[in-house]
Motif scaffolding. Structure first.
Motif, PDB file in Angstrom:
ATOM      1  N   SER A   2      88.491  60.643  12.102  1.00 58.51           N
ATOM      2  CA  SER A   2      88.115  61.666  13.060  1.00 58.51           C
ATOM      3  C   SER A   2      88.503  63.054  12.567  1.00 58.51           C
ATOM      4  O   SER A   2      89.535  63.245  11.943  1.00 58.51           O
ATOM      5  CB  SER A   2      88.809  61.387  14.399  1.00 58.51           C
ATOM      6  N   ASN A   3      87.656  64.037  12.882  1.00 63.00           N
ATOM      7  CA  ASN A   3      87.962  65.425  12.558  1.00 63.00           C
ATOM      8  C   ASN A   3      88.600  66.147  13.737  1.00 63.00           C
ATOM      9  O   ASN A   3      88.924  67.319  13.649  1.00 63.00           O
ATOM     10  CB  ASN A   3      86.685  66.164  12.143  1.00 63.00           C
ATOM     11  N   TYR A   4      88.720  65.471  14.862  1.00 62.20           N
ATOM     12  CA  TYR A   4      89.297  66.094  16.029  1.00 62.20           C
ATOM     13  C   TYR A   4      90.628  65.436  16.374  1.00 62.20           C
ATOM     14  O   TYR A   4      90.902  64.295  16.038  1.00 62.20           O
ATOM     15  CB  TYR A   4      88.365  65.983  17.231  1.00 62.20           C
ATOM     16  N   LEU A   5      91.456  66.195  17.039  1.00 60.25           N
ATOM     17  CA  LEU A   5      92.726  65.693  17.518  1.00 60.25           C
ATOM     18  C   LEU A   5      92.830  66.068  18.989  1.00 60.25           C
ATOM     19  O   LEU A   5      92.474  67.182  19.370  1.00 60.25           O
ATOM     20  CB  LEU A   5      93.886  66.317  16.733  1.00 60.25           C
ATOM     21  N   SER A   6      93.261  65.137  19.816  1.00 63.19           N
ATOM     22  CA  SER A   6      93.292  65.418  21.238  1.00 63.19           C
ATOM     23  C   SER A   6      94.612  64.967  21.847  1.00 63.19           C
ATOM     24  O   SER A   6      95.392  64.263  21.224  1.00 63.19           O
ATOM     25  CB  SER A   6      92.132  64.706  21.938  1.00 63.19           C
ATOM     26  N   GLN A   7      94.832  65.403  23.083  1.00 64.15           N
ATOM     27  CA  GLN A   7      96.011  65.084  23.868  1.00 64.15           C
ATOM     28  C   GLN A   7      97.273  65.722  23.283  1.00 64.15           C
ATOM     29  O   GLN A   7      97.276  66.308  22.216  1.00 64.15           O
ATOM     30  CB  GLN A   7      96.174  63.568  24.029  1.00 64.15           C
ATOM     31  N   GLY A  37      90.597  58.793  23.342  1.00 57.94           N
ATOM     32  CA  GLY A  37      90.990  60.163  23.036  1.00 57.94           C
ATOM     33  C   GLY A  37      92.360  60.291  22.410  1.00 57.94           C
ATOM     34  O   GLY A  37      92.753  61.380  21.997  1.00 57.94           O
ATOM     35  N   THR A  38      93.092  59.192  22.321  1.00 59.89           N
ATOM     36  CA  THR A  38      94.423  59.212  21.706  1.00 59.89           C
ATOM     37  C   THR A  38      94.302  58.952  20.209  1.00 59.89           C
ATOM     38  O   THR A  38      93.632  58.017  19.790  1.00 59.89           O
ATOM     39  CB  THR A  38      95.342  58.147  22.337  1.00 59.89           C
ATOM     40  N   THR A  39      94.958  59.790  19.429  1.00 60.52           N
ATOM     41  CA  THR A  39      94.890  59.681  17.975  1.00 60.52           C
ATOM     42  C   THR A  39      95.981  58.758  17.433  1.00 60.52           C
ATOM     43  O   THR A  39      97.113  58.773  17.905  1.00 60.52           O
ATOM     44  CB  THR A  39      95.030  61.075  17.330  1.00 60.52           C
ATOM     45  N   LEU A  40      95.609  57.971  16.439  1.00 58.83           N
ATOM     46  CA  LEU A  40      96.555  57.140  15.697  1.00 58.83           C
ATOM     47  C   LEU A  40      96.728  57.759  14.312  1.00 58.83           C
ATOM     48  O   LEU A  40      95.778  57.808  13.523  1.00 58.83           O
ATOM     49  CB  LEU A  40      96.027  55.711  15.581  1.00 58.83           C
TER      50      LEU A  40
END
Length: 259
Positions: A2-7, A37-40
């Motif tokens: 993913s290119n996005y990071l959220s939360q 929406g949570t990044t690992l």
């Protein structure tokens, strides 16, 4: 990838070798299902394997630990804290089995699911380590009675850049000291001492308990995989390379590591 990071928080893991990379993909899938929406964040020897996991931020990492990679969690937490206020460490051989909807307050410290007094923990499981733990706290100007043992399979770090850097720096020193002196497991001791030296309060919050209640730990380390003679030779060579490298680096702080 993913290119996005959220939360305001992320999960982070180590994933070295094929078995753990496959387990990490399963974890990413269950996390995406139960916490969209949570990044690992993954430190791994093959980050390209996660390019199709939309909720994964994977970066290249080679094993630094002399015998085992347990202490290498610190590098993943370090990377995660550069992108998120809170980094939640979880083992790769874990599945999320129900929805995660924790309300995580921004409270500086180290949140842990399992906390013990470090002396009591060592006396129960590895009393021979107490002499080394005492030497470390003496060098760090700490008291063992005021240091916690932190269960390493689930904990979270929330810290500003200065304190997080201090935490990682002292974990690095403590890990290398223990490994050079033949103690290659029990990283919960190093985590607790590094937190104490960095001024991070160790506590057990209800929100981490909620996460703990929806995780299933698979204990993949108990599953022995087949190793060829070439695998065994490679591991022996890598072990001696990391050992000699650690010894050379430690000479810069001879008094801390050898006095």
């Amino acid at each position: 990838m993913s290119n996005y990071l959220s939360q305001d928080f992320c999960f982070c893991i180590l994933a070295f070798r094929a078995k753990y990379r496959n387990l990490a993909k399963e974890l990413a899938g269950t996390l995406d299902k139960h916490s969209p929406g949570t990044t690992l964040v993954i430190g791994t020897d093959q980050p390209q394997e996660f390019q199709n996991c939309s909720n994964v931020f994977a970066f290249k990492l080679q094993q630094k630990g002399i015998l085992h990679c347990y202490h290498d969690k610190r590098f993943v937490i370090q990377a995660a804290l550069k992108k998120f206020p809170t980094a939640i460490q979880i083992d790769a051989d874990t599945k999320i089995i129900a929805d995660i909807s924790p309300e995580i307050p921004y409270l500086e410290g180290l949140a842990a699911g399992h906390i013990e007094n470090i002396v009591e923990h060592a006396q129960k499981y590895n009393p021979e380590r107490l002499i080394y733990l005492q030497k470390i706290v003496d060098k760090l100007d700490l008291s063992l009675e005021n240091v916690s043992y932190v269960g390493e399979s689930l904990f979270a770090v929330t810290a500003d850049s200065k304190k997080s850097e201090e935490f990682i720096k002292y974990w690095d020193f403590i890990a290398r000291y223990l490994e050079i002196h033949g103690i290659h497991s029990g990283e919960g001791n190093a985590i607790g001492m590094a937190a104490a030296k960095a001024g991070l309060k160790v506590y057990n919050p209800s929100w981490l308990g909620k996460i703990n209640s929806v995780r299933q730990h698979l204990d993949a380390s108990d599953r022995k995989s087949q190793r060829t003679q070439w695998d065994i030779l490679q591991r022996k060579l890598a072990y001696h390379y990391r050992l000699n490298k650690a010894r050379i680096i430690s000479l810069k702080d001879f008094d801390f590591f050898y006095s």
